[in-house]
Design a protein around this motif. Structure first.
Motif, PDB file in Angstrom:
ATOM      1  N   ASP A 168      -3.256   9.704  12.344  1.00  0.00           N
ATOM      2  CA  ASP A 168      -4.599   9.134  12.367  1.00  0.00           C
ATOM      3  C   ASP A 168      -5.512   9.915  13.317  1.00  0.00           C
ATOM      4  O   ASP A 168      -6.723  10.001  13.112  1.00  0.00           O
ATOM      5  N   GLN A 265      -6.522  -3.546  16.945  1.00  0.00           N
ATOM      6  CA  GLN A 265      -7.695  -3.300  16.087  1.00  0.00           C
ATOM      7  C   GLN A 265      -7.331  -2.355  14.936  1.00  0.00           C
ATOM      8  O   GLN A 265      -7.774  -2.530  13.805  1.00  0.00           O
ATOM      9  N   ARG A 266      -6.489  -1.364  15.230  1.00  0.00           N
ATOM     10  CA  ARG A 266      -6.043  -0.447  14.169  1.00  0.00           C
ATOM     11  C   ARG A 266      -5.193  -1.188  13.134  1.00  0.00           C
ATOM     12  O   ARG A 266      -5.229  -0.871  11.939  1.00  0.00           O
ATOM     13  N   ARG A 268      -5.627  -4.338  12.338  1.00  0.00           N
ATOM     14  CA  ARG A 268      -6.603  -5.120  11.552  1.00  0.00           C
ATOM     15  C   ARG A 268      -7.356  -4.235  10.564  1.00  0.00           C
ATOM     16  O   ARG A 268      -7.687  -4.661   9.459  1.00  0.00           O
ATOM     17  N   ASP A 269      -7.637  -2.996  10.975  1.00  0.00           N
ATOM     18  CA  ASP A 269      -8.374  -2.068  10.107  1.00  0.00           C
ATOM     19  C   ASP A 269      -7.499  -1.469   9.013  1.00  0.00           C
ATOM     20  O   ASP A 269      -7.977  -0.678   8.205  1.00  0.00           O
ATOM     21  N   ARG A 271      -5.206   0.730   9.616  1.00  0.00           N
ATOM     22  CA  ARG A 271      -4.863   2.114   9.990  1.00  0.00           C
ATOM     23  C   ARG A 271      -3.458   2.197  10.574  1.00  0.00           C
ATOM     24  O   ARG A 271      -2.921   3.296  10.754  1.00  0.00           O
TER      25      ARG A 271
END
Ligand code: NAP
Length: 305
Positions: A168, A265-266, A268-269, A271
């Motif tokens: 990523d 957060q990754r 949730r996204d 990623r």
């Protein structure tokens, strides 16, 4: 409360029992957490801190487990930053009673808010593998976009996180592992795969960063792959062999609220995908840890179904 208890360091997981223990009290700057899920690696019981306090004094019977997700039920004196009723996840203190229990007391700074759309099971699978991967790559490994990164155990708990975070962030990733792990490593984003049992590690040539989770001979041979200015990062004990023109770093994961927030957060996204294998109830945990089969992915204990 119900808790898994250990008294005998030599016995490992065979010495675990499900027992009744008093609910802990939140000390200054602590939160008391009603545990919903806990992550556990059987290898954790080889860490002496499960059995001793910070001065090395025996603190058994003790409760193992370091990863948790749950809900804050009480605050200690002076605790700031979290509130009663808040969903949280993170890393429990190494030398205190841990997370394989219905309640645990943790320093608030070791935890982060768990967003409402992230399952407790997923939350409990992030702290050790996610923080270890993050810190190894971005803090100790001095990773920069465009670098070549070799990730040992790329289908495992830590390695799968390293593989995804590195890709990523713009790495060319070579994953390693056993023959049967090839597809999983590629699915986590490895550009290529080295089967450590049948391929020759040295054929990889040079890389900027090796992330080692295996140690021993694999770690020693990996030092020779490091390009000038590169880094061998390991979580498997101090390296015996140093890279000729690079750095070797052995580290132990630390709690970090900001990094936990970045990692979740990754997730949730979309990623970052956590590597959850077995999910078992607290009542079945001891039998699972002592089973003959070695499960793939992280074992998560559902403390509150
Ligand atoms: N220092 C720290 O802060 C820290 C933090 C986290 C973890 N750790 C330690 O790091 C290690 C890895 O943790 P993890 O959660 O990622 O474990 P894991 O989920 O078992 O992953 C390790 C991976 O490496 C593979 N592997 C191990 N030895 C191998 C070998 N000789 N050849 C090929 N593949 C091999 C494993 O395959 P198999 O399952 O088939 O063996 C597995 O896929 C553990 O020992 C853990 O205690 C240390």
């Amino acid at each position: 409360m119900k808790a898994i208890v250990v008294t005998d360091e030599a016995a490992g997981t065979a010495g675990m029992t499900l027992d009744e223990r008093p609910v802990p009290v939140a000390a200054g700057n602590d939160v008391l957490v009603e545990v919903h899920a806990s992550g556990f690696t059987p290898g954790e019981l080889t860490w002496p801190s499960n059995f001793t306090d910070r001065l090395g004094r025996d603190r058994t019977p003790s409760i193992p487990g370091h990863e948790l997700s749950g809900v804050v039920t009480a605050l200690g004196y002076g605790t700031r930053g979290l509130s009663v009723g808040q969903r949280v996840f993170g890393l429990a203190d190494w030398t205190r009673d841990g997370t394989l229990a219905e309640y645990t007391a943790v320093e608030a700074r070791n935890l982060a808010p768990l967003p409402g759309d992230v399952d407790f099971t997923v939350g409990a699978s992030i702290p050790i593998s996610g923080l270890t991967a993050w810190q190894g790559l971005f803090v100790h490994g001095r990773f920069e976009a465009g670098q070549g990164v070799l990730v040992h155990g790329a289908a495992g708990g830590v390695g799968s996180m390293v593989t995804q975070l590195a890709r990523d962030a713009g790495a060319y990733v070579i994953g390693t592992g056993r023959a049967g792990d090839r597809q999983a490593a590629l699915d986590f984003g490895a550009n290529e795969f080295v089967d450590l049992d049948n391929d020759t590690l040295e054929d990889v040539g040079g890389v900027d960063l090796v992330f080692d989770v295996i140690g021993g001979d694999i770690q020693n041979r990996s030092a020779g792959l490091i390009r000038a200015g590169g880094t061998l990062v390991t979580i498997a004990g101090p390296p015996e062999t140093q890279p000729a023109e690079g750095l070797a770093v052995d580290f132990v994961v630390e709690a970090d609220r900001v990094q936990l927030a970045e990692i979740v957060q990754r997730v949730r996204d979309g990623r970052l995908r956590t590597n959850v294998g077995n999910v078992v109830d607290l009542e079945d945990a001891v039998a699972t840890f002592n089973g003959t089969e070695r499960p793939k992915g992280k074992t998560i204990i559902r403390v509150r179904p």
